[in-house]
Design a protein around this motif. Structure first.
Motif, short mmCIF file in Angstrom:
data_model
loop_
_atom_site.label_atom_id
_atom_site.label_comp_id
_atom_site.label_asym_id
_atom_site.label_seq_id
_atom_site.Cartn_x
_atom_site.Cartn_y
_atom_site.Cartn_z
N ASN A 404 0.82 -1.20 0.00
CA ASN A 404 0.00 0.00 0.00
C ASN A 404 0.86 1.25 0.00
O ASN A 404 1.90 1.31 0.66
N ASP A 405 0.39 2.26 -0.73
CA ASP A 405 0.92 3.62 -0.60
C ASP A 405 -0.05 4.38 0.28
O ASP A 405 -1.27 4.35 0.03
N LEU A 406 0.45 5.09 1.27
CA LEU A 406 -0.48 5.75 2.19
C LEU A 406 0.16 6.95 2.87
O LEU A 406 1.38 7.06 2.98
N ASP A 407 -0.72 7.84 3.33
CA ASP A 407 -0.36 8.95 4.20
C ASP A 407 -1.13 8.75 5.50
O ASP A 407 -2.35 8.57 5.48
N ASP A 408 -0.43 8.77 6.61
CA ASP A 408 -1.02 8.40 7.90
C ASP A 408 -0.79 9.52 8.91
O ASP A 408 0.34 10.00 9.08
N ASN A 409 -1.86 9.96 9.56
CA ASN A 409 -1.77 10.98 10.60
C ASN A 409 -2.50 10.52 11.85
O ASN A 409 -3.62 9.99 11.77
N ARG A 410 -1.88 10.74 13.01
CA ARG A 410 -2.47 10.37 14.28
C ARG A 410 -2.29 11.52 15.28
O ARG A 410 -1.20 12.09 15.39
N LEU A 411 -3.36 11.83 15.98
CA LEU A 411 -3.32 12.83 17.04
C LEU A 411 -3.72 12.14 18.33
O LEU A 411 -4.81 11.59 18.44
N ILE A 412 -2.82 12.17 19.32
CA ILE A 412 -3.01 11.42 20.55
C ILE A 412 -2.92 12.38 21.73
O ILE A 412 -1.91 13.07 21.90
N LEU A 413 -3.96 12.41 22.56
CA LEU A 413 -3.95 13.15 23.80
C LEU A 413 -3.99 12.13 24.94
O LEU A 413 -4.82 11.21 24.93
N SER A 414 -3.10 12.30 25.91
CA SER A 414 -3.07 11.35 27.02
C SER A 414 -2.87 12.08 28.34
O SER A 414 -2.13 13.08 28.41
N TYR A 415 -3.53 11.57 29.35
CA TYR A 415 -3.40 12.15 30.69
C TYR A 415 -3.51 11.02 31.70
O TYR A 415 -4.47 10.23 31.66
N THR A 416 -2.54 10.92 32.58
CA THR A 416 -2.54 9.88 33.60
C THR A 416 -2.83 10.50 34.97
O THR A 416 -2.11 11.40 35.41
N LEU A 417 -3.86 9.99 35.60
CA LEU A 417 -4.31 10.50 36.88
C LEU A 417 -4.00 9.47 37.96
O LEU A 417 -4.53 8.35 37.91
N PRO A 418 -3.14 9.78 38.94
CA PRO A 418 -2.90 8.83 40.02
C PRO A 418 -4.17 8.66 40.86
O PRO A 418 -4.76 9.63 41.32
N VAL A 419 -4.59 7.40 41.02
CA VAL A 419 -5.74 7.12 41.87
C VAL A 419 -5.32 7.15 43.33
O VAL A 419 -6.02 7.64 44.20
N TRP A 420 -4.12 6.60 43.62
CA TRP A 420 -3.44 6.76 44.91
C TRP A 420 -2.00 6.34 44.75
O TRP A 420 -1.61 5.77 43.80
#
Length: 420
Positions: A404-420
């Motif tokens: 395959n020929d392709l153009d690939d874009n990804r937007l990733i937002l991440s946030y880690t919240l300590p529970v304790w």
């Protein structure tokens, strides 16, 4: 969720592993839990002539709850880990599915609204030896779980790791099933290898056993060597050698050298036959890093590894692994940390990989391919958005005579919240 309520639930689950009678305090001691929120948008445009699908485009929200208990007191410490995964569809469509962000319906191939998994792991610790039984996410040269989408790949099995001798790490274990990154179902494992033009593994068998063992020795703070063995029963056996050396040239300069070699062959019901060699040099100067890698495949098939997992290859990148039959590939990579310019948390990476000499079968011209990747990531360092990560990933892929020929874009937002 209240800490004691959550821990008590894990104690009940621990009973399923034959670990009754352990006090709540034993588990609660040194325990920790976190919730990662992962928002993932992906757009892949197919550029080759005659593509059956114009693009794959989906948007999803992931929730990853991780819990690690402490260990009970005594010669053998006992604990329980838990991994809760939930993926929720935000946007998809019948003509745009297939990004592997979401689980697809087996019949209609439409993305499901949500999918989830709960994994439990019993762990036993004696001195500097740890045994884990249940849900596993190994990260070894012979087998490494894939975390390149909304939710990570997981395995079931047992993993023993020991560091009783200073500098020496021993690993051994057995995996019985795999849950792929866009699935909530455990299943038997299959082999993936370079198959451009249909030249690859010729076996439709699956396997419910992957046996692995390995040792890594840290000769000094600069030099480490390793040997690892993996066998996907009835499909392939593989031996892997690895050497890593770091040389400090000055307080701000260093040179890292890594060499890899692997040999895989048939274990009874396939045609796997592959030799793989690779080398990578990375020069670091202050905030800059420049890397060059070479990778070479030989034999009747490409590189063998468990389908869906991360292969131990320098040129396994955002889309391709450059591990087809007889393929030779080069990589040039550059990284920069903007902390040197007073912007901590901002990083940049770009790389270019080109491969040729790909065997496509009798009477066919050799295949070629190239891929270009760019990552820009920022983690907020303070304020109300502290620890929020934003990453944009871009890939351009072009092939000749296959793929395959392709153009690939990804937007990733991440946030880690300590529970304790």
């Amino acid at each position: 969720m209240h800490r004691n309520t959550f821990t008590a639930g894990l104690l009940l689950a621990g009973g399923a592993f034959g670990l009754p009678g352990l006090s709540l305090a034993d588990f609660a001691k040194d325990s920790k839990a976190s919730l990662e929120l992962r928002n993932f948008y992906m757009n892949r445009d197919f550029r080759q002539r005659g593509a059956t699908q114009a693009k794959a485009e989906e948007w999803a929200q992931g929730f990853l709850l991780r819990y690690e208990s402490g260990f009970s007191e005594g010669r053998i410490g006992v604990g329980v880990d838990a991994l809760g995964l939930l993926g929720v569809k935000l946007d998809s469509g019948a003509q745009r599915s297939g990004t592997q962000l979401l689980k697809q319906d087996r019949e209609t191939r439409r993305a499901q609204d949500e999918y989830a998994e709960l994994g439990l792991t019993a762990k036993l610790k004696a001195s500097r030896t740890l045994l884990k039984l249940g849900t596993l996410q190994p990260r070894l040269p012979s087998v490494a779980y894939n975390d390149g989408r909304l939710l990570p790949q997981t395995f079931r099995g047992g993993h023993l790791s020991s560091q009783e001798i200073d500098g020496l790490t021993l690993d051994a274990g057995r995996l019985t099933q795999v849950n792929q990154r866009s699935s909530s179902d455990y299943e038997d494992m299959t082999v993936s290898n370079g198959s451009a033009g249909g030249i690859g593994v010729k076996s439709s068998k699956t396997s419910d056993a992957f046996n692995f063992a390995g040792l890594t020795y840290q000769w000094s703070s600069q030099l480490a060597t390793a040997y690892h063995y993996g066998e996907l029963e009835d499909l392939y056996r593989q031996h892997i050698l690895n050497l890593t050396h770091s040389l400090a040239l000055s307080p701000q300069q260093s040179l890292r050298t890594e060499l890899r070699a692997a040999r895989a062959n048939d274990a009874g019901s396939s045609n796997v036959d592959n030799d793989a060699y690779g080398a990578m040099l990375t020069y670091r100067f202050a905030a800059h890093s420049l890397g060059v890698a070479y990778q070479r495949m030989a034999g009747d098939t490409g590189y063998a590894y468990i389908a869906g997992s991360d292969p131990f290859l320098f040129n396994y990148v955002q889309f391709g692994d450059f591990a087809n039959r007889d393929e030779r590939s080069w990589q040039l990579r550059y990284d920069y940390d903007f902390a040197a310019m007073g912007i901590p948390g901002l990083t940049f990476m770009t790389r270019y990989i080109t491969g040729d000499g790909i065997e496509l079968g009798a009477g066919k011209a050799n295949g070629k391919e190239w891929e270009r990747n760019t990552d820009i990531a920022y983690v907020f360092q303070s304020g109300a958005l502290k620890n929020l990560g934003v990453k944009w990933r871009n890939a351009t892929v072009r092939t000749r005579h296959f793929g395959n020929d392709l153009d690939d874009n990804r937007l990733i937002l991440s946030y880690t919240l300590p529970v304790w």
